[in-house]
Design a protein around this motif. Structure first.
Motif, PDB file in Angstrom:
ATOM      1  N   PHE A   1     -26.377 -55.833 -15.873  1.00 19.48           N
ATOM      2  CA  PHE A   1     -25.196 -56.654 -15.589  1.00 19.48           C
ATOM      3  C   PHE A   1     -23.947 -55.868 -15.980  1.00 19.48           C
ATOM      4  N   PRO A   2     -22.784 -56.223 -15.397  1.00 15.11           N
ATOM      5  CA  PRO A   2     -21.554 -55.524 -15.762  1.00 15.11           C
ATOM      6  C   PRO A   2     -20.905 -56.110 -17.019  1.00 15.11           C
ATOM      7  N   LEU A   3     -19.879 -55.438 -17.497  1.00 17.03           N
ATOM      8  CA  LEU A   3     -19.090 -55.952 -18.611  1.00 17.03           C
ATOM      9  C   LEU A   3     -17.770 -56.477 -18.046  1.00 17.03           C
ATOM     10  N   LEU A   4     -17.262 -57.524 -18.671  1.00 20.52           N
ATOM     11  CA  LEU A   4     -15.987 -58.089 -18.239  1.00 20.52           C
ATOM     12  C   LEU A   4     -15.055 -58.138 -19.427  1.00 20.52           C
ATOM     13  N   GLN A   5     -13.892 -57.534 -19.284  1.00 22.84           N
ATOM     14  CA  GLN A   5     -12.926 -57.635 -20.357  1.00 22.84           C
ATOM     15  C   GLN A   5     -11.691 -58.365 -19.864  1.00 22.84           C
ATOM     16  N   VAL A   6     -11.203 -59.296 -20.694  1.00 23.18           N
ATOM     17  CA  VAL A   6      -9.929 -59.930 -20.399  1.00 23.18           C
ATOM     18  C   VAL A   6      -8.875 -59.119 -21.140  1.00 23.18           C
ATOM     19  N   ASP A   7      -8.021 -58.462 -20.361  1.00 23.98           N
ATOM     20  CA  ASP A   7      -6.995 -57.602 -20.949  1.00 23.98           C
ATOM     21  C   ASP A   7      -5.754 -58.455 -21.184  1.00 23.98           C
ATOM     22  N   THR A   8      -5.388 -58.596 -22.473  1.00 22.98           N
ATOM     23  CA  THR A   8      -4.214 -59.409 -22.786  1.00 22.98           C
ATOM     24  C   THR A   8      -2.926 -58.609 -22.558  1.00 22.98           C
ATOM     25  N   GLY A   9      -3.057 -57.301 -22.343  1.00 23.66           N
ATOM     26  CA  GLY A   9      -1.870 -56.456 -22.291  1.00 23.66           C
ATOM     27  C   GLY A   9      -1.362 -56.169 -23.697  1.00 23.66           C
ATOM     28  N   LEU A  10      -2.014 -56.766 -24.684  1.00 25.34           N
ATOM     29  CA  LEU A  10      -1.587 -56.610 -26.078  1.00 25.34           C
ATOM     30  C   LEU A  10      -2.742 -56.125 -26.943  1.00 25.34           C
ATOM     31  N   ASP A  11      -3.685 -55.423 -26.297  1.00 25.27           N
ATOM     32  CA  ASP A  11      -4.822 -54.924 -27.060  1.00 25.27           C
ATOM     33  C   ASP A  11      -4.429 -53.670 -27.827  1.00 25.27           C
ATOM     34  N   PHE A  12      -5.077 -53.482 -28.958  1.00 21.16           N
ATOM     35  CA  PHE A  12      -4.848 -52.268 -29.738  1.00 21.16           C
ATOM     36  C   PHE A  12      -5.422 -51.061 -28.988  1.00 21.16           C
ATOM     37  N   ASP A  13      -4.708 -49.945 -29.008  1.00 24.57           N
ATOM     38  CA  ASP A  13      -5.172 -48.719 -28.332  1.00 24.57           C
ATOM     39  C   ASP A  13      -6.538 -48.280 -28.854  1.00 24.57           C
ATOM     40  N   GLU A  14      -6.728 -48.430 -30.181  1.00 21.38           N
ATOM     41  CA  GLU A  14      -7.985 -47.991 -30.786  1.00 21.38           C
ATOM     42  C   GLU A  14      -9.171 -48.787 -30.216  1.00 21.38           C
ATOM     43  N   VAL A  15      -8.915 -50.051 -29.879  1.00 22.74           N
ATOM     44  CA  VAL A  15      -9.965 -50.908 -29.338  1.00 22.74           C
ATOM     45  C   VAL A  15     -10.316 -50.459 -27.914  1.00 22.74           C
ATOM     46  N   LEU A  16      -9.292 -50.149 -27.141  1.00 21.67           N
ATOM     47  CA  LEU A  16      -9.523 -49.724 -25.753  1.00 21.67           C
ATOM     48  C   LEU A  16     -10.261 -48.386 -25.704  1.00 21.67           C
ATOM     49  N   SER A  17      -9.945 -47.488 -26.626  1.00 15.28           N
ATOM     50  CA  SER A  17     -10.610 -46.186 -26.562  1.00 15.28           C
ATOM     51  C   SER A  17     -12.075 -46.307 -26.984  1.00 15.28           C
ATOM     52  N   THR A  18     -12.362 -47.188 -27.956  1.00 15.02           N
ATOM     53  CA  THR A  18     -13.769 -47.409 -28.332  1.00 15.02           C
ATOM     54  C   THR A  18     -14.529 -48.031 -27.166  1.00 15.02           C
ATOM     55  N   ARG A  19     -13.883 -48.971 -26.507  1.00 13.62           N
ATOM     56  CA  ARG A  19     -14.502 -49.593 -25.328  1.00 13.62           C
ATOM     57  C   ARG A  19     -14.884 -48.527 -24.307  1.00 13.62           C
ATOM     58  N   ASP A  20     -13.931 -47.652 -24.005  1.00 18.76           N
ATOM     59  CA  ASP A  20     -14.182 -46.627 -22.990  1.00 18.76           C
ATOM     60  C   ASP A  20     -15.335 -45.719 -23.385  1.00 18.76           C
ATOM     61  N   SER A  21     -15.423 -45.419 -24.668  1.00 22.52           N
ATOM     62  CA  SER A  21     -16.480 -44.515 -25.100  1.00 22.52           C
ATOM     63  C   SER A  21     -17.866 -45.192 -24.976  1.00 22.52           C
ATOM     64  N   TRP A  22     -17.934 -46.473 -25.284  1.00 24.44           N
ATOM     65  CA  TRP A  22     -19.207 -47.213 -25.116  1.00 24.44           C
ATOM     66  C   TRP A  22     -19.596 -47.299 -23.639  1.00 24.44           C
ATOM     67  N   VAL A  23     -18.626 -47.639 -22.809  1.00 24.58           N
ATOM     68  CA  VAL A  23     -18.896 -47.800 -21.378  1.00 24.58           C
ATOM     69  C   VAL A  23     -19.406 -46.486 -20.790  1.00 24.58           C
ATOM     70  N   GLU A  24     -18.806 -45.405 -21.221  1.00 25.76           N
ATOM     71  CA  GLU A  24     -19.216 -44.108 -20.694  1.00 25.76           C
ATOM     72  C   GLU A  24     -20.631 -43.740 -21.162  1.00 25.76           C
ATOM     73  N   ARG A  25     -20.887 -43.953 -22.454  1.00 32.77           N
ATOM     74  CA  ARG A  25     -22.201 -43.581 -22.982  1.00 32.77           C
ATOM     75  C   ARG A  25     -23.320 -44.379 -22.312  1.00 32.77           C
ATOM     76  N   LEU A  26     -23.082 -45.668 -22.057  1.00 32.77           N
ATOM     77  CA  LEU A  26     -24.125 -46.507 -21.455  1.00 32.77           C
ATOM     78  C   LEU A  26     -24.135 -46.422 -19.931  1.00 32.77           C
ATOM     79  N   GLY A  27     -23.136 -45.800 -19.372  1.00 33.67           N
ATOM     80  CA  GLY A  27     -23.027 -45.783 -17.917  1.00 33.67           C
ATOM     81  C   GLY A  27     -22.907 -47.187 -17.361  1.00 33.67           C
TER      82      GLY A  27
END
Lengths: 304, 429
Positions: free
Chosen positions: A62-88
């Motif tokens: 299944f896919p992941l769904l994120q609700v972007d508030t436009g006010l997310d911390f940069d550190e949170v977004l970069s961790t997200r990207d790293s997880w998404v990439e590792r799991l494909g």
């Protein structure tokens, strides 16, 4: 080959893991179109880890769904990207700004971004036709959540009716829904905040760096420490201070406070939480503080 | 990172006890749970402050610990608990999950739900009242759900002057009643939830009582041996086929072990087809493990390329459940519209879903008197009865008394999709 269970006993963390994996597999088997609501916070990262274990070596079904508030911390977004990439994994981002543009959500200047996530989330679920949405909610977080099922039925309007919940017995989950309805699934229902940290510690998994103590410019407001930023500036009488702080939850940065802490690794955080005197939401989430029944009201509207 | 720090390691590796509480507001159940949370330091400052200020504004003389657990706003307004609520606390040796069920309203439906996953049942009585119809009913339901351990907490001992005589009388009366039930392990503890006596700390008011405090008992009651480690039962939940270059031929059967121990080299049989094979390996995530046992969620590989899919079960050739379409079970009915003969429903048993038709309702069980009413041919809301079902697919089941996972099922209304019944299998054929 590993064998650590000579006495056929599972630790409570292993039991929680087994239960959550069972829930993930059950949903993947019975629902046509599940999605995992991913915030980048520690709970949704633990969820992602459990999902990874449930389907290994296959990719997440299944896919992941994120609700972007436009006010997310940069550190949170970069961790997200790293997880998404590792799991494909496949990632869908629904933004509040798009939801405002589409008319799903009205920005009246008074409503918090957190509350506007509701309309954005429901809009995304409807648009993609998701029939089940995994959320990282835990029953220990708040009194209203203590009564929520693992499979939490939502009607056409995405609402939760606490008085019409289906009985949930043994580990037999009932996933029947009608067209237009969906089910919220809470695989972490029985985990506590401390369990989450023990698991992160044991699994050595990546979480956003702002969970660990770091130096940051903060302002004290309404008894909370808020991080200085574009939206948070000192008002009359407030002063900016540099403190060692960490975040216990990572919501939108205008609503999420931090706490003073020296804990720079998971072991130190566990020690800190074991003696903490204030619940994580009570300490650092402005959006839960308006009334004792704040969470119950938002849940009925379709909050996570 | 300090992964072998003794403090953190110990907490992550403690074990788990799930228990269900039964009793009404009047028995002081919410106060008792509030007390367990407070004395085990599981209550946080802001939660206690909120409860203290509410108690003050209502003009109470003391902090009403019941307010800690009354979750939904409608319940707080009505002063009743209407649904099963789950609470969490931990001591250095154990984590506890409490299924907190209401005493009066919808009691059967909620208690059956709460008890279905419980290792231990906690029944509360008011020392002034002694055993009531309600406390007997709670014990009957816990016994029916095969909750292996039972604690009878005699509360409000302070209001009967800590009388040993009162304690002994209730103890004796309950023990006599329990002989008609299936309660393998019973502990009777005199307490005062309000003042905390014998909850966490031993009371000086009960020198005549030599048993454990409630918390001590909850921490030490042995639950690991309640699991069936003999009869191998592995309901296949999901077939993992990565269809990737790296795992081209991977075909793993994922599921949660419901009974017995599975290990490499075991002779097995796949049900309902009856195809024999051998276990090639057992995996947990990316590790091969030597053995899997309940309640582990693992992935099993077989040596032969047999056809296995969700809903099938892996068992041992000489110890396998017989696929059954005629099911004899105790059913708890959970909806307003009564259950009637010839009614058709969806049935979910382990990972298998099918349809079921009610062939007969043999009797209705009066949970207060244990009387079997054979004249009624219906089961109403919150009633329990012995029911014969015919299913469209064979169920791979065991008697509930042998295995709570392979012996249980739920019934679903096909039109509304709502769970309307819970079943405990006596036998299948």
């Amino acid at each position: 080959m590993t064998n650590t269970h000579v006495d056929y006993q599972l630790s409570q963390l292993d039991q929680l893991e087994a239960e959550s994996i069972h829930i993930f597999r059950e949903v993947a088997a019975e629902f046509e179109k599940p999605v995992l609501m991913f915030s980048g916070g520690k709970d949704s990262i633990v969820m992602l880890r459990l999902a990874e274990k449930a389907f290994f070596p296959a990719k997440l079904p299944f896919p992941l769904l994120q609700v972007d508030t436009g006010l997310d911390f940069d550190e949170v977004l970069s961790t997200r990207d790293s997880w998404v990439e590792r799991l494909g994994a496949r990632m869908i981002v629904a933004t509040i700004d798009e939801a405002i543009a589409a008319g799903h959500v009205v920005d009246d200047g008074k409503t918090s971004r957190n509350r506007m996530q509701i309309g954005t989330l429901l809009g995304a679920i409807e648009e993609h036709g998701f029939t089940a949405a995994f959320g990282g909610g835990r029953r220990d977080e708040e009194k209203a959540r203590a009564k929520e099922r693992v499979y939490s039925h939502r009607d056409d309007f995405g609402q939760w009716d606490p008085k019409m919940q289906r009985p949930e017995l043994w580990s037999l989950y009932n996933g029947r829904i009608h067209a237009g309805e969906h089910m919220r699934i809470f695989p972490l229902s029985n985990w506590t905040e401390l369990d989450i940290w023990h698991y992160i510690h044991r699994e050595q998994i990546e979480i956003p760096s702002i969970y660990f103590a770091h130096e940051r410019e903060v302002i004290e407001r309404d008894g909370m420490l808020l991080s200085l930023g574009p939206e948070i500036q000192p008002k009359g009488g407030e002063t900016v201070e540099k403190k060692m702080v960490r975040f216990r939850t990572v919501g939108d940065r205008t609503q999420t406070g931090c706490v003073e802490s020296e804990a720079t690794d998971t072991a130190a955080i566990i020690d800190e939480i074991a003696i903490a005197r204030v619940t994580e939401r009570g300490a650092t989430r402005g959006d839960d503080r308006f009334s004792e029944a704040a969470m119950e009201d938002r849940k009925k509207e379709g909050y996570f | 990172m300090a992964s072998n720090d003794p403090h953190t390691a110990a907490q992550g590796e403690m074990d788990l006890l799930r228990f269900a509480t039964a009793g009404s507001v009047d028995d002081g159940k919410s106060t008792l749970i509030g007390r367990l949370l407070l004395d085990s330091k599981s209550i946080f400052e802001d939660q206690l402050e909120a409860v203290e200020s509410t108690s003050q504004s209502k003009g109470y003389d003391y902090t009403d610990l019941a307010l800690l657990t009354d979750g939904l706003r409608s319940e707080r307004e009505q002063g009743i608990t209407i649904d099963v609520a789950y609470r969490y606390f931990a001591t250095p040796t154990r984590k506890f999950i409490i299924a907190d069920t209401p005493g009066h309203i919808q009691y059967t439906r909620n208690m059956v739900t709460g008890a279905s996953t419980a290792d231990l049942g906690l029944v509360l009585v008011d020392a002034r009242q002694g055993l009531t119809e309600q406390s007997r009913r709670h014990a009957v339901l816990l016994s029916l759900l095969r909750v292996p351990h039972l604690v009878l907490a005699i509360n409000k001992m302070d209001l009967v002057d800590w009388s040993e005589e009162v304690y002994e009388k209730i103890h004796k009366e309950f023990t006599q009643f329990a002989t008609k039930l299936n309660i393998p392990d019973l502990e009777v503890i005199p307490i005062s939830a309000l003042q905390g006596d014998n909850v966490v700390n031993r009371s000086e008011n009960t020198p005549w009582y030599s048993g454990p405090t409630l918390m001590h008992h909850l921490e030490h009651v042995h639950v690991a041996s309640d699991r069936d480690l003999v009869d191998t039962r592995f309901p296949v939940q999901y077939v993992i086929r990565p269809k990737s270059d790296a795992y081209h031929d991977f075909r793993g059967y994922a599921g949660q072990v419901a009974g017995g121990v599975l290990k490499k080299g075991d002779d097995v049989v796949v049900l309902p087809s009856g195809m024999p094979s051998k276990i090639a390996k057992v995996e947990l995530f990316d590790q091969e493990i030597s053995e899997a046992f309940p309640p582990m969620s693992v992935t099993v590989h077989l040596e032969d390329d047999v056809d296995v899919s969700r809903g099938d079960m892996i068992a041992r050739p000489k110890n396998a459940p017989k696929p059954s379409q005629d099911i004899d079970a105790m059913v708890c009915w959970m909806t307003n519209e009564p259950l009637k003969p010839r009614q058709k429903l969806a049935i979910k048993h382990t990972t298998r879903t099918g349809r079921a038709m009610v062939k007969d309702i043999q009797y209705r069980l009066d949970v207060n008197t244990l009387h079997r009413d054979q004249d009624t041919k219906e089961l109403g809301l919150n009633e329990i009865g012995r029911v014969q079902l015919r299913t469209t697919v064979p169920l791979l089941c065991d008697p509930y008394s042998k295995n709570r996972t392979t012996g249980s099922f739920i019934l679903i209304d096909e039109a509304t999709g709502v769970t309307v019944g819970a079943g405990m299998i006596n036998s299948g054929s």
